[in-house]
Design an enzyme around this catalytic site. Structure first.
Site, PDB file in Angstrom:
ATOM      1  N   ASP A 196       0.823  -1.201   0.000  1.00  0.00           N
ATOM      2  CA  ASP A 196       0.000   0.000   0.000  1.00  0.00           C
ATOM      3  C   ASP A 196       0.861   1.257   0.000  1.00  0.00           C
ATOM      4  O   ASP A 196       1.930   1.288   0.616  1.00  0.00           O
ATOM      5  CB  ASP A 196      -0.892  -0.014   1.259  1.00  0.00           C
ATOM      6  N   HIS A 205       3.002   3.484  -9.045  1.00  0.00           N
ATOM      7  CA  HIS A 205       2.870   2.055  -9.301  1.00  0.00           C
ATOM      8  C   HIS A 205       4.141   1.484  -9.943  1.00  0.00           C
ATOM      9  O   HIS A 205       4.536   0.346  -9.654  1.00  0.00           O
ATOM     10  CB  HIS A 205       1.664   1.785 -10.200  1.00  0.00           C
ATOM     11  N   LEU A 237      11.761 -20.168  -3.670  1.00  0.00           N
ATOM     12  CA  LEU A 237      10.622 -19.374  -3.217  1.00  0.00           C
ATOM     13  C   LEU A 237       9.410 -19.580  -4.123  1.00  0.00           C
ATOM     14  O   LEU A 237       9.526 -19.552  -5.352  1.00  0.00           O
ATOM     15  CB  LEU A 237      11.004 -17.889  -3.230  1.00  0.00           C
TER      16      LEU A 237
END
Length: 230
Positions: A15, A32, A125
């Site tokens: 956020d 962004h 991962l």
């Protein structure tokens, strides 16, 4: 940091991109783009720390209601990221996408499917991106899938129900990190975070880096997780 004190699965609520841009007098799309850079850095840090699973809240079901030009810019960012999938593949990262991806253009959906296929055998991962995702929608989706199987509802257990979630096969979330100063979950992984620890930071996502991740992991290591026990 010792591996024994690290979470197995971290969820990131990324956020603050828009506010980061606004503070600098820039359009939201620039925030962004910087957020996408922070995402890549964070993935690399998690690889270095040998974290096994991460889920990034990249695009919620509510984000579709943002201005069309912002939504378009976000989709273009996803496309750009998917073009770099070989970079993740080289790091032994397995990519997975959850949510209702039918919202996205066909070419973007195809890239997601190709990225999953290209990295499905990787053993490092597991990096999950939640796209057009909402926790409530996921639970409804799982219920619908269960009903379609025609199974007896009396036999339904938590373990059985989890098989119908987007996150099938993934462990529950141990730690949620939310940047940007807000103190809420925002419809993210409602089922999977039943016993997760939470760390909230005022740092805006584009500025989130190594020291911030390490600070969150230190907090996690200092907590006592009793899962409802004494």
């Amino acid at each position: 940091m010792k591996n024994s004190t690290l979470p197995t699965h971290i969820g990131f609520i990324m956020d603050g991109n828009g506010r980061w841009a606004k503070k600098r007098g820039l359009p939201r799309k620039f925030g962004h783009r910087e957020g996408a850079k922070a995402f890549k850095k964070c993935v690399n840090l998690c690889v270095e720390l040998e974290i096994k699973h991460t889920t990034f809240y990249a695009f919620s079901t509510e984000n579709k209601n943002r201005p069309p030009d912002e939504v378009k810019a976000l989709i273009e960012l996803f496309d750009d990221y998917l073009d770099d999938v070989r970079e993740m593949d080289a790091k032994n990262v397995r990519l997975k996408f959850i949510g209702d991806i039918s919202f996205f253009p066909e070419k973007t959906q195809k890239k997601m499917q190709e990225a999953e296929n290209e990295t499905k055998d990787n053993t490092g991962l597991t990096c999950v991106l939640a796209l057009n995702y909402g926790g409530r929608s996921e639970i409804l989706y799982a219920v619908e899938k269960f009903i379609e199987q025609g199974k007896d509802s009396k036999a339904l257990t938590e373990e059985e129900f989890e098989k119908y979630l987007y996150t099938k096969g993934l462990p529950d979330v141990d730690l949620i990190i939310r940047t940007g100063g807000e103190r809420r979950i925002s419809n993210f992984l409602i089922w999977q975070t039943a016993y997760a620890e939470y760390v909230f930071t005022d740092v805006l996502w584009p500025d989130f880096g190594k020291k911030d991740l390490e600070a969150a992991l230190t907090q996690f290591a200092e907590r006592s997780r009793r899962f409802g026990g004494l």
